[in-house]
Design an enzyme around this catalytic site. Sequence first.
Site, PDB file in Angstrom:
ATOM      1  N   LYS A  98       0.890  -1.171   0.000  1.00  0.00           N
ATOM      2  CA  LYS A  98       0.000   0.000   0.000  1.00  0.00           C
ATOM      3  C   LYS A  98       0.921   1.213   0.000  1.00  0.00           C
ATOM      4  O   LYS A  98       1.459   1.617   1.037  1.00  0.00           O
ATOM      5  CB  LYS A  98      -0.879  -0.025   1.254  1.00  0.00           C
ATOM      6  CG  LYS A  98      -2.194   0.719   1.146  1.00  0.00           C
ATOM      7  CD  LYS A  98      -2.107   2.186   0.803  1.00  0.00           C
ATOM      8  CE  LYS A  98      -1.736   3.067   1.943  1.00  0.00           C
ATOM      9  NZ  LYS A  98      -1.503   4.478   1.521  1.00  0.00           N
ATOM     10  N   GLU A 122       9.710   1.940  10.573  1.00  0.00           N
ATOM     11  CA  GLU A 122      10.796   2.854  10.175  1.00  0.00           C
ATOM     12  C   GLU A 122      10.200   4.256  10.201  1.00  0.00           C
ATOM     13  O   GLU A 122       9.473   4.635   9.282  1.00  0.00           O
ATOM     14  CB  GLU A 122      11.286   2.522   8.764  1.00  0.00           C
ATOM     15  CG  GLU A 122      11.734   1.086   8.553  1.00  0.00           C
ATOM     16  CD  GLU A 122      13.104   0.805   9.153  1.00  0.00           C
ATOM     17  OE1 GLU A 122      13.821   1.760   9.499  1.00  0.00           O
ATOM     18  OE2 GLU A 122      13.442  -0.382   9.289  1.00  0.00           O
ATOM     19  N   CYS A 146      14.188  11.197   5.976  1.00  0.00           N
ATOM     20  CA  CYS A 146      14.031  10.830   7.384  1.00  0.00           C
ATOM     21  C   CYS A 146      15.353  10.921   8.126  1.00  0.00           C
ATOM     22  O   CYS A 146      15.388  11.199   9.314  1.00  0.00           O
ATOM     23  CB  CYS A 146      13.470   9.420   7.483  1.00  0.00           C
ATOM     24  SG  CYS A 146      14.425   8.239   6.534  1.00  0.00           S
ATOM     25  N   GLU A 154      10.357  16.812  14.020  1.00  0.00           N
ATOM     26  CA  GLU A 154      10.735  16.594  12.625  1.00  0.00           C
ATOM     27  C   GLU A 154       9.964  17.585  11.759  1.00  0.00           C
ATOM     28  O   GLU A 154       8.733  17.572  11.736  1.00  0.00           O
ATOM     29  CB  GLU A 154      10.381  15.159  12.218  1.00  0.00           C
ATOM     30  CG  GLU A 154      10.862  14.839  10.827  1.00  0.00           C
ATOM     31  CD  GLU A 154      10.513  13.426  10.399  1.00  0.00           C
ATOM     32  OE1 GLU A 154       9.330  13.056  10.476  1.00  0.00           O
ATOM     33  OE2 GLU A 154      11.427  12.704   9.961  1.00  0.00           O
TER      34      GLU A 154
HETATM   35  P1  NAD Z   1       2.764   8.996   6.853  1.00  0.00           P
HETATM   36  O1  NAD Z   1       2.994   8.329   8.143  1.00  0.00           O
HETATM   37  O2  NAD Z   1       1.792  10.101   6.799  1.00  0.00           O
HETATM   38  O3  NAD Z   1       2.286   7.944   5.752  1.00  0.00           O
HETATM   39  C1  NAD Z   1       3.042   6.809   5.444  1.00  0.00           C
HETATM   40  C2  NAD Z   1       2.139   5.754   4.850  1.00  0.00           C
HETATM   41  O4  NAD Z   1       1.206   5.334   5.850  1.00  0.00           O
HETATM   42  C3  NAD Z   1       1.304   6.204   3.668  1.00  0.00           C
HETATM   43  O5  NAD Z   1       1.203   5.155   2.739  1.00  0.00           O
HETATM   44  C4  NAD Z   1      -0.047   6.473   4.295  1.00  0.00           C
HETATM   45  O6  NAD Z   1      -1.128   6.333   3.397  1.00  0.00           O
HETATM   46  C5  NAD Z   1      -0.106   5.381   5.342  1.00  0.00           C
HETATM   47  N1  NAD Z   1      -1.023   5.640   6.451  1.00  0.00           N
HETATM   48  C6  NAD Z   1      -1.440   6.833   6.940  1.00  0.00           C
HETATM   49  N2  NAD Z   1      -2.299   6.642   7.959  1.00  0.00           N
HETATM   50  C7  NAD Z   1      -2.417   5.308   8.119  1.00  0.00           C
HETATM   51  C8  NAD Z   1      -3.150   4.487   9.018  1.00  0.00           C
HETATM   52  N3  NAD Z   1      -3.951   5.008   9.956  1.00  0.00           N
HETATM   53  N4  NAD Z   1      -3.038   3.142   8.916  1.00  0.00           N
HETATM   54  C9  NAD Z   1      -2.244   2.584   7.980  1.00  0.00           C
HETATM   55  N5  NAD Z   1      -1.529   3.321   7.090  1.00  0.00           N
HETATM   56  C10 NAD Z   1      -1.608   4.659   7.168  1.00  0.00           C
HETATM   57  O7  NAD Z   1       4.206   9.459   6.365  1.00  0.00           O
HETATM   58  P2  NAD Z   1       4.569  10.287   5.065  1.00  0.00           P
HETATM   59  O8  NAD Z   1       4.125  11.697   5.296  1.00  0.00           O
HETATM   60  O9  NAD Z   1       4.120   9.569   3.850  1.00  0.00           O
HETATM   61  O10 NAD Z   1       6.171  10.195   5.070  1.00  0.00           O
HETATM   62  C11 NAD Z   1       6.975  11.020   5.803  1.00  0.00           C
HETATM   63  C12 NAD Z   1       7.396  10.372   7.099  1.00  0.00           C
HETATM   64  O11 NAD Z   1       8.057   9.141   6.838  1.00  0.00           O
HETATM   65  C13 NAD Z   1       8.399  11.194   7.867  1.00  0.00           C
HETATM   66  O12 NAD Z   1       8.059  11.199   9.236  1.00  0.00           O
HETATM   67  C14 NAD Z   1       9.711  10.450   7.667  1.00  0.00           C
HETATM   68  O13 NAD Z   1      10.674  10.641   8.659  1.00  0.00           O
HETATM   69  C15 NAD Z   1       9.252   9.050   7.610  1.00  0.00           C
HETATM   70  N6  NAD Z   1      10.244   8.210   6.943  1.00  0.00           N
HETATM   71  C16 NAD Z   1      10.982   7.324   7.692  1.00  0.00           C
HETATM   72  C17 NAD Z   1      11.964   6.553   7.071  1.00  0.00           C
HETATM   73  C18 NAD Z   1      12.785   5.557   7.845  1.00  0.00           C
HETATM   74  O14 NAD Z   1      13.399   4.704   7.228  1.00  0.00           O
HETATM   75  N7  NAD Z   1      12.818   5.618   9.162  1.00  0.00           N
HETATM   76  C19 NAD Z   1      12.173   6.680   5.712  1.00  0.00           C
HETATM   77  C20 NAD Z   1      11.412   7.586   4.989  1.00  0.00           C
HETATM   78  C21 NAD Z   1      10.435   8.340   5.613  1.00  0.00           C
END
Ligand code: NAD
Length: 473
Positions: A171, A246, A280, A380
């Site tokens: 997803k 992550e 991230c 962040e």
């Molecule tokens: P997000 O948490 O908003 O969304 C990530 C994914 O989760 C998307 O596919 C979204 O549709 C899904 N999602 C949202 N709500 C959900 C729920 N209730 N249940 C299940 N899935 C759900 O993050 P984002 O804005 O897409 O990405 C940015 C974030 O990702 C930043 O905080 C960044 O630090 C983090 N990130 C971490 C790493 C790592 O390896 N640690 C790498 C890249 C990004």
Amino acid sequence: MHETDRLYVEGGWRPAVLGAPPIEVENPATGECIGAVAAGGEADVDAAVAAAVRAFPSWAGSDPAVRAKCLQRLRETLGERADDLAGTVTAELGAPVRIARKVHVGLPLAVLDSYLGVLPDLVLSERAGSSLVLREPVGVVGAITPWNYPLHQVVAKVAAALAVGCTVVLKPSELTPLTALALARAVHDAGFPPGVFNLVTGTGPLAGEALVRHADVDMISFTGSTQVGRRIGALAAGTVKRTSLELGGKSANVILPDADLERAVAAGVSSVMLNTGQSCNAWTRMLVSADRYDEAVELAVQAAAAYRPADPRSPDSRLGPLASAAQLERVRGFIRAGVAEGAELVAGGPERPDDLPVGHYVTPTVFAGVEPGMSIAQEEIFGPVLSVLRYRDEDEAVAIANGTPYGLSGAVWSQDEERAVAFARRMRTGQVDVNGGRFNPLAPFGGVRQSGHGRELGRAGIEEFTVHKALQL
Ligand code: NAD
């Protein structure tokens, strides 16, 4: 043009069951709609999971060399399509063309190469006294990915899971689903058996949560924000499924007093500007000793000036827009908060760049005089915003570096490598680059504390998708 409003289930393309309104995909540099994808829901997740469950026994039982061959073909297919993939990343994320090709596509290709290199040496069974200890695939994996590295974040988990015999339902982020669809086409063309890999586009609350709650999904591998990670952990507990989270970061770039200041500051600014600050592992806090602080701030301002926001389609663009209007508002909100809390704005600010009236552009920003408790030093921001903090001695530098809820990445600089390594050992974080050590796809990547748990990349990233079974002989 490929159809984008289909889900990939059991080796074929199908519309979403409920026919909910599609999700429009925006080009963040122009505001134009560049496509629409299906809003998958619970019934679609059910179908995809059922396909993955059916495919699991034969894929899990297949010869590892057969799985490696499929991955090799995927690597070749993605490599042949690298320019198109980079174009898609530029269009839906706003990544400058050079960065899209080199980082957004180059990195996942390097990751695939590294997995292919590691696989032959993977130890999947070993004797422990009178037992034979096996590492078996964990089962059906639900992969949920963010938008900031739309190909890399998917490949890092999906390729590792497939390599050890898991089957997958992906997803992807609703902001950047077109890259994920391109990946699904590549998986299809690489000849993976039907049901081994499935893709359901849709929103987090609908498609994402349905996947997390599903009783037949054995593991959720999630990359995204700490806030959503918490929700996923809580939901996954309902079926006691394994999670790999992550999450976000607020990493420290610690410049020890004897470091090559110019190099350390330039690398620090570059880390914050890469991908318009949407990484991230960006070193968003620069920690400098009091006696070199003013000089470091001056160097940071000079370095930041080289990152002028520009249309990502232009070949010399180094800094594209942020990924969405919401992201722009969030970043500008943090910049205003930094000013309100008394930090000194030495470059940039909340206003959008004058020459870019359209698109989600923000001005690269540097704050000096930042105190460790300020929101710009704790949270962040996920934009090109650097906070420069002052420390008096190494103990205080350690306390500041470790003084956020996160622990994902970091850096330390000193002319004396032993001293730098000793400092790195005191940092509570998943990775530390010492004196500009390069990103290494063989090294485990992941966080501690509220940056999550679980590891991606390298041997550890593959083993993450296995579970031990012991046979007493
Ligand atoms: P997000 O948490 O908003 O969304 C990530 C994914 O989760 C998307 O596919 C979204 O549709 C899904 N999602 C949202 N709500 C959900 C729920 N209730 N249940 C299940 N899935 C759900 O993050 P984002 O804005 O897409 O990405 C940015 C974030 O990702 C930043 O905080 C960044 O630090 C983090 N990130 C971490 C790493 C790592 O390896 N640690 C790498 C890249 C990004």
